[in-house]
Write an enzyme that holds these catalytic residues in place. Sequence first.
Site, mmCIF file in Angstrom:
data_model
loop_
_atom_site.group_PDB
_atom_site.id
_atom_site.type_symbol
_atom_site.label_atom_id
_atom_site.label_comp_id
_atom_site.label_asym_id
_atom_site.label_seq_id
_atom_site.Cartn_x
_atom_site.Cartn_y
_atom_site.Cartn_z
ATOM 1 C CB SER A 129 44.422 41.549 40.184
ATOM 2 O OG SER A 129 45.028 40.993 41.052
ATOM 3 C CE1 TYR A 142 40.174 38.132 41.880
ATOM 4 C CE2 TYR A 142 42.670 38.306 42.046
ATOM 5 C CZ TYR A 142 41.386 38.935 42.002
ATOM 6 O OH TYR A 142 41.232 40.182 41.986
#
Length: 227
Positions: A129, A142
């Site tokens: 990501s 996250y």
Amino acid sequence: MKINGSIALVSGGNRGIGEQFVKALLDRGAAKVYAAARDPRKVTVPGAVPLRLDITDPESVRAAAEQAGDVTLLVNNAGITTGASLLDGPREDYRREFDTHVLGTLEMGRAFAPVLARNGGGGILTVLSVLSWATMPGAAAYSAAKSAQWSLTNAWRIALAGQGTQVTGLHVGYVDTDMSAAVDAPKSAPADVVRIALDGFEAGLPEVLADPLSESVKAALALPPAA
């Protein structure tokens, strides 16, 4: 590594980006594609081979590696987001994030590295990501887990070079999937992300940046922290 003729396994292959990986791999000529999911009944892509897999359960990972002993391409796609924040995010949510993105990736690598070695080296493509590099307090769990997963991906690249295994990390911003449904921001189409990822993988790239946001954040890493 060429996808045509490969035998692939996609974790989290029942929806979102994972489902698009399964479809694209079959379209590009993969001889077999295991679509792995905690509930394999949710796999609906024609031609895919459903496989039960919970990457947070080491026994489930080992069982999947035994069942899919012909794999030459592993796509580490399974992921979650708890939305746990920095100041008041539940500790259990942090644990879930790390169990999935970090320890799950570790278990998958340990289980499938010998499989890939026996089958000629093959490759691993891990979905990371843009938040591997940039963090927001509201998504601290996250971001921290994805940063650790990026580090682990780089470690696997070094560790498996001797057996001829290609390791590619995919960085992407917001994608139009269930995971980002609540986000009000420009999003990439999952099929576009997968196409860019597989093109880069076949080109032998160690890292693929799938959108302008990932490109700009990566470039900014060279700037002073205050920037």
